[in-house]
Motif scaffolding. Structure first.
Motif, short mmCIF file in Angstrom:
data_model
loop_
_atom_site.label_atom_id
_atom_site.label_comp_id
_atom_site.label_asym_id
_atom_site.label_seq_id
_atom_site.Cartn_x
_atom_site.Cartn_y
_atom_site.Cartn_z
N THR A 160 -20.75 -7.33 7.15
CA THR A 160 -20.61 -7.32 5.69
C THR A 160 -19.83 -6.11 5.22
N ILE A 161 -20.19 -4.94 5.75
CA ILE A 161 -19.51 -3.71 5.35
C ILE A 161 -18.04 -3.77 5.75
N LEU A 162 -17.79 -4.14 7.03
CA LEU A 162 -16.40 -4.17 7.50
C LEU A 162 -15.60 -5.23 6.76
N GLY A 163 -16.20 -6.41 6.53
CA GLY A 163 -15.50 -7.46 5.80
C GLY A 163 -15.12 -7.02 4.40
N GLY A 164 -16.01 -6.27 3.74
CA GLY A 164 -15.70 -5.76 2.40
C GLY A 164 -14.64 -4.68 2.42
N LEU A 165 -14.71 -3.80 3.43
CA LEU A 165 -13.75 -2.69 3.51
C LEU A 165 -12.35 -3.16 3.87
N LEU A 166 -12.26 -4.25 4.64
CA LEU A 166 -10.95 -4.70 5.12
C LEU A 166 -10.21 -5.60 4.13
N VAL A 167 -10.83 -5.88 2.99
CA VAL A 167 -10.10 -6.55 1.90
C VAL A 167 -9.60 -5.44 0.98
N LEU A 168 -8.31 -5.15 1.07
CA LEU A 168 -7.74 -3.96 0.45
C LEU A 168 -6.91 -4.33 -0.79
N GLN A 169 -6.86 -3.38 -1.71
CA GLN A 169 -6.10 -3.59 -2.94
C GLN A 169 -4.77 -2.85 -2.85
N ARG A 170 -3.70 -3.57 -3.12
CA ARG A 170 -2.37 -2.97 -3.11
C ARG A 170 -2.13 -2.19 -4.42
N PRO A 171 -1.12 -1.34 -4.45
CA PRO A 171 -0.82 -0.60 -5.70
C PRO A 171 -0.55 -1.49 -6.90
N ASP A 172 -0.05 -2.72 -6.64
CA ASP A 172 0.23 -3.61 -7.77
C ASP A 172 -1.00 -4.37 -8.26
N GLY A 173 -2.18 -4.09 -7.64
CA GLY A 173 -3.42 -4.71 -8.08
C GLY A 173 -3.82 -5.95 -7.32
N THR A 174 -2.94 -6.49 -6.48
CA THR A 174 -3.29 -7.67 -5.67
C THR A 174 -4.10 -7.24 -4.44
N TYR A 175 -4.78 -8.22 -3.85
CA TYR A 175 -5.63 -7.95 -2.68
C TYR A 175 -5.04 -8.63 -1.44
N HIS A 176 -5.29 -8.01 -0.27
CA HIS A 176 -4.84 -8.59 0.99
C HIS A 176 -5.90 -8.35 2.06
#
Length: 444
Positions: A160-176
């Motif tokens: 759960t922790i790793l899955g949450g941490l590995l969804v990252l936000q780009r400077p333009d506000g989108t997620y990857h």
């Protein structure tokens, strides 16, 4: 833990423990990354987010309802270790599809992989419990079951922790979620290696139980499921244990599905706060799994079950009351700000005790399932339990999706339903305890 930790130094337990640990870790790494990506990076509507979470929960659980009878028959008829190796190989292929969904931001691919992981878990689930009485001494089964449960929820915490941490936000506000895609494939590969070390666990040649389905494969899914459940549920103590576990998992399905939308739309928290909620819940169940073994000193008993699940219901009720009076916020609150507020600390503490009580309730019931019947029937007994559990969980997910999507029931109000359901679970736990006491008295 009543000296059960010595089991992790033995080959008859450690490879299975590591294999199931990595499986649970990967399940939750993928599911958390998927949910976070969808809720924070794709959808922008509370009803859609809550409905997606409920649908995802239902898709993961549906294979347990459809295929558990086949998995139980297979596990009792074949070498369980060989099945583990086949299942873990399949996990690698499934995670390739899941990784593609994460990379392409495709809810369809992600849900396909989630359903396939449900199939994977359906065939692995009966084995991880049924193999314990085969490899452990009778006095070690409760401790081994507790370790498996504690390990599972620690794995849930890590995933759960790793899955949450590995969804990252780009400077333009989108997620990857590129790193999450890499991680799910890597963990599947390691799990396959661990599974290769599980000692052989061939089918056990014991007299068949009168009224229980004959050993062998019935490939008719509906007939096999109905026959297995009917044969298992006619045994009063098994009926009560399975029904109590089913109510617990139905309650858990509602809670787990609503954590992310609850955090975002009620507690005004970021994805980090949602990850914290899931992590705290996992730690609490692990603590409860250890604590109940200490209380029972290795004895398989349901005597603490009613009090444990009533306590769980009371803590869920407190969480509902906190939701009702939570102040609105124009912006999402990060983890540090949330836990530094008195209200935030109270929510985290309350959630922890919900999970501790839940762990104390369910672990002895699983141990009861695997020790009440002969070793040759344990996988099918667990499979029958999984069928009923999954039916309850799918029903809970469907009811929840309909209530939120069409009846305008809020996420917070669904907590009140969970709290009320704990009373039924407590009654079932009490009836099971009384039935066990009566059986013990008549035997003596």
């Amino acid at each position: 833990m009543n000296d059960s930790l010595h089991l992790v130094r033995t080959r008859r337990f450690l490879p299975l423990f590591v294999t199931q640990f990595l499986g649970a870790f990967n399940d939750n790494l993928f599911r958390t990354a998927m949910v976070m990506l969808v809720i924070y990076g794709i959808y922008r509507d509370e009803a859609h987010e809550a409905t997606f979470s409920a649908i995802a929960g239902g898709l993961f659980i549906a294979p347990f309802f459809l295929l558990s009878a086949l998995s139980g028959q297979l596990a009792d008829a074949r070498d369980k270790a060989a099945i583990i190796r086949i299942v873990k190989t399949a996990e690698i292929l499934i995670m390739i599809v899941g990784a593609a969904g994460l990379l392409m931001h495709s809810p369809a691919l992600m849900l396909t992989a989630l359903f396939a992981m449900g199939v994977h878990s359906t065939f692995f689930g009966p084995i991880k419990y049924a193999i314990l009485p085969q490899h452990l001494q009778p006095e070690e089964v409760l401790g081994g079951t507790g370790l498996v449960e504690a390990g599972t929820y620690i794995a849930i915490l890590g995933g759960t922790i790793l899955g949450g941490l590995l969804v990252l936000q780009r400077p333009d506000g989108t997620y990857h979620a590129e790193w999450a895609a890499v991680a799910v494939i890597a963990v599947a590969l390691i799990g396959r290696v661990a599974g290769s070390f599980v000692p052989a666990a061939p089918s056990v040649d014991e007299p068949e139980i009168p009224g229980f389905p004959k050993r062998g494969m019935d490939w008719h899914i509906v007939r096999a499921s109905v026959t297995l459940v009917r044969a298992t549920m006619h045994i009063p103590r098994l009926f009560l244990a399975i029904m109590a576990i089913s109510f617990f998992w139905a309650m858990g399905a509602v809670l787990a599905a609503q954590f992310p939308p609850l955090v975002k739309n009620v507690f005004n928290g970021t994805s980090g706060v949602a990850t914290l909620f899931l992590a705290i819940f996992s730690v609490g169940v692990a603590v409860g799994s250890v604590a109940i073994n200490r209380l029972l000193k290795g004895e398989v008993s349901a005597r603490y079950a009613p009090a444990a699940v009533l306590a769980m219901g009371l803590f869920v009720l407190l969480l509902y009351l906190l939701c009702r009076n939570w102040p609105a916020s124009a912006t999402l609150v990060p983890v540090r700000e949330f836990v530094e507020s008195p209200r935030g600390v109270l929510v985290v503490a309350d959630l922890f005790f919900v999970a501790v009580a839940g762990g104390m309730f369910v672990v002895p019931l699983y141990a009861f399932l695997t020790t009440t019947v002969p070793k040759s029937e344990t996988a099918r007994t667990v499979a029958a339990n999984n069928i009923v559990n999954s039916g309850f969980m799918v029903a809970a997910s469907v009811i929840q999706a309909v209530a939120i999507g069409f009846l305008n029931v809020s996420v917070a109000q669904s907590l009140l339903i969970v709290s009320l359901a704990s009373v039924v679970a407590a009654w079932l736990g009490w009836k099971l305890h009384c039935a066990c006491e009566a059986a013990a008295a008549s035997a003596s």
